[in-house]
Design a protein around this motif. Sequence first.
Motif, mmCIF file in Angstrom:
data_model
loop_
_atom_site.group_PDB
_atom_site.id
_atom_site.type_symbol
_atom_site.label_atom_id
_atom_site.label_comp_id
_atom_site.label_asym_id
_atom_site.label_seq_id
_atom_site.Cartn_x
_atom_site.Cartn_y
_atom_site.Cartn_z
ATOM 1 N N ASN A 1 52.456 42.247 32.165
ATOM 2 C CA ASN A 1 51.069 41.810 32.299
ATOM 3 C C ASN A 1 50.153 42.940 32.750
ATOM 4 O OD1 ASN A 1 51.006 41.900 35.241
ATOM 5 N ND2 ASN A 1 52.160 39.998 35.250
ATOM 6 N N ILE A 2 48.902 42.750 32.453
ATOM 7 C CA ILE A 2 47.831 43.647 32.880
ATOM 8 C C ILE A 2 46.612 42.776 33.126
ATOM 9 C CG2 ILE A 2 47.065 44.116 30.521
ATOM 10 C CD1 ILE A 2 46.378 46.960 31.414
ATOM 11 N N GLU A 3 45.830 43.117 34.133
ATOM 12 C CA GLU A 3 44.649 42.309 34.460
ATOM 13 C C GLU A 3 43.381 42.998 33.972
ATOM 14 O OE1 GLU A 3 42.205 40.402 38.263
ATOM 15 O OE2 GLU A 3 44.206 41.266 38.563
ATOM 16 N N ILE A 4 42.533 42.229 33.297
ATOM 17 C CA ILE A 4 41.221 42.699 32.869
ATOM 18 C C ILE A 4 40.186 42.114 33.818
ATOM 19 C CG2 ILE A 4 39.593 42.898 30.964
ATOM 20 C CD1 ILE A 4 42.431 44.008 30.409
ATOM 21 N N ASN A 5 39.445 42.978 34.499
ATOM 22 C CA ASN A 5 38.411 42.529 35.434
ATOM 23 C C ASN A 5 37.191 43.424 35.252
ATOM 24 O OD1 ASN A 5 36.773 41.759 37.534
ATOM 25 N ND2 ASN A 5 38.398 41.729 39.071
ATOM 26 N N THR A 6 36.270 42.987 34.400
ATOM 27 C CA THR A 6 35.096 43.808 34.100
ATOM 28 C C THR A 6 34.098 43.824 35.246
ATOM 29 O OG1 THR A 6 34.045 41.920 32.993
ATOM 30 C CG2 THR A 6 35.312 43.446 31.619
ATOM 31 N N HIS A 7 34.307 43.007 36.258
ATOM 32 C CA HIS A 7 33.413 42.977 37.413
ATOM 33 C C HIS A 7 33.900 43.909 38.526
ATOM 34 C CE1 HIS A 7 31.406 39.584 35.574
ATOM 35 N NE2 HIS A 7 32.571 38.968 35.454
ATOM 36 N N LEU A 8 35.052 44.523 38.312
ATOM 37 C CA LEU A 8 35.596 45.413 39.323
ATOM 38 C C LEU A 8 34.759 46.675 39.412
ATOM 39 C CD1 LEU A 8 38.018 45.990 41.279
ATOM 40 C CD2 LEU A 8 39.087 47.168 39.361
ATOM 41 N N ARG A 9 34.268 46.981 40.614
ATOM 42 C CA ARG A 9 33.491 48.199 40.801
ATOM 43 C C ARG A 9 34.414 49.400 40.852
ATOM 44 N NH1 ARG A 9 31.189 45.740 45.356
ATOM 45 N NH2 ARG A 9 32.077 47.438 46.549
ATOM 46 N N SER A 10 34.016 50.466 40.214
ATOM 47 C CA SER A 10 34.792 51.698 40.234
ATOM 48 C C SER A 10 34.021 52.793 40.937
ATOM 49 C CB SER A 10 35.132 52.148 38.807
ATOM 50 O OG SER A 10 35.752 53.411 38.839
ATOM 51 N N GLU A 11 34.690 53.498 41.810
ATOM 52 C CA GLU A 11 34.090 54.639 42.482
ATOM 53 C C GLU A 11 34.141 55.880 41.608
ATOM 54 O OE1 GLU A 11 32.570 54.429 45.470
ATOM 55 O OE2 GLU A 11 32.960 52.286 45.336
ATOM 56 N N ARG A 12 34.823 55.786 40.451
ATOM 57 C CA ARG A 12 34.989 56.941 39.593
ATOM 58 C C ARG A 12 33.980 56.905 38.455
ATOM 59 N NH1 ARG A 12 41.625 57.173 39.273
ATOM 60 N NH2 ARG A 12 41.980 56.396 41.368
ATOM 61 N N SER A 13 33.938 57.961 37.662
ATOM 62 C CA SER A 13 32.977 58.061 36.581
ATOM 63 C C SER A 13 33.272 57.031 35.494
ATOM 64 C CB SER A 13 33.005 59.468 35.986
ATOM 65 O OG SER A 13 34.275 59.755 35.447
ATOM 66 N N THR A 14 32.246 56.718 34.687
ATOM 67 C CA THR A 14 32.405 55.674 33.679
ATOM 68 C C THR A 14 33.325 56.082 32.543
ATOM 69 O OG1 THR A 14 30.432 56.521 32.579
ATOM 70 C CG2 THR A 14 30.119 54.706 34.129
ATOM 71 N N VAL B 1 44.317 37.797 33.379
ATOM 72 C CA VAL B 1 45.625 38.421 33.228
ATOM 73 C C VAL B 1 46.096 38.247 31.797
ATOM 74 C CG1 VAL B 1 48.030 38.396 33.978
ATOM 75 C CG2 VAL B 1 46.219 38.054 35.649
ATOM 76 N N LYS B 2 46.441 39.345 31.150
ATOM 77 C CA LYS B 2 46.914 39.322 29.774
ATOM 78 C C LYS B 2 48.423 39.592 29.755
ATOM 79 C CE LYS B 2 42.609 38.904 28.763
ATOM 80 N NZ LYS B 2 42.035 37.575 28.400
ATOM 81 N N ILE B 3 49.141 38.791 28.976
ATOM 82 C CA ILE B 3 50.592 38.952 28.848
ATOM 83 C C ILE B 3 50.895 39.681 27.549
ATOM 84 C CG2 ILE B 3 52.828 37.798 28.759
ATOM 85 C CD1 ILE B 3 51.377 37.453 31.415
ATOM 86 N N LEU B 4 51.426 40.885 27.667
ATOM 87 C CA LEU B 4 51.826 41.658 26.497
ATOM 88 C C LEU B 4 53.267 41.325 26.149
ATOM 89 C CD1 LEU B 4 49.288 43.212 27.539
ATOM 90 C CD2 LEU B 4 50.376 45.300 26.695
ATOM 91 N N ARG B 5 53.515 41.083 24.871
ATOM 92 C CA ARG B 5 54.855 40.755 24.390
ATOM 93 C C ARG B 5 55.350 41.890 23.502
ATOM 94 N NH1 ARG B 5 51.788 36.354 25.146
ATOM 95 N NH2 ARG B 5 52.779 34.465 25.981
ATOM 96 N N PHE B 6 56.542 42.359 23.799
ATOM 97 C CA PHE B 6 57.112 43.500 23.084
ATOM 98 C C PHE B 6 58.342 43.052 22.291
ATOM 99 C CE2 PHE B 6 54.984 45.004 26.851
ATOM 100 C CZ PHE B 6 54.335 46.162 26.446
#
Length: 261
Positions: free
Chosen positions: A223-236, A203-208
């Motif tokens: 915040n926004i979460e980065i999860n490079t292991h998340l499988r996507s059903e959509r195109s790359t 989880v990344k905390i963006l400060r404005f």
Amino acid sequence: MVTVYVKAQTYTHAFDSVFAHISRADATTGILYERVLPFGNLTQYNSQECMPDTSNHTHFLRAYYELCHATFNPNVSLISRDSLIKIVDSSPESVQIGLLHFNFNTFDTSVLSQKLYYDSDSVLREDISITASLYRLNTLFIASPLIQIVNTSNITYVVNNNLYFDNTSNQIIGLYIDFDDGLGYQSVQMNKKVNIVYPTDGVKILRFMAVMTNSVTYYAYANIEINTHLRSERSTDYPYVEDFVNDNAIESVITPSNPYE
């Protein structure tokens, strides 16, 4: 204390029925926050400097939804929540950032208890001999990426001018964002893409930091979460997704205790 009973109608409709004889002339923003259920907690958002609130995709949309439905003046220009989502979905190659800088009114509870009363017919009225205004002015500043989770560490952010909502007389003249990538604040321009590479998931905390034309500076967090292991059903070529399918699916059956009510 005024109690609003809601049955077989929307909360806003019930509220307006109860307060039908109460003037809104002093609610100069055209937005009365009490007309909605305040799940976004906008009156208390970032009220404690030592413990600032952190927004996110869901909270930003909720805040926008509440301001839309709290609006009673048809001259207040806000697009629908569905239209806002369509703008977000129109640029899938970027993580878009929304900005919400709004004035809105709430009841001044200290005046409310003195000025409002029920007449002999149980109709809510106001004592016009009390000249104090029923309404307070509130200013809100929220900023957030408009997606919750992404499956890539290489993100292109953009602050979309069409997602900057402001009903005040003080516009943003300087916007700075710390993307939680270890590089600190950087100046960001409207509609200009910013590429950020995160070395780790999480989880990344963006400060404005927004500097306004009246020299006031607002701070916001999201915040926004980065999860490079998340499988996507959509195109790359569409990495910015929220997938709730297969192993990530959420299934629930909700049975109301009294379906009619």
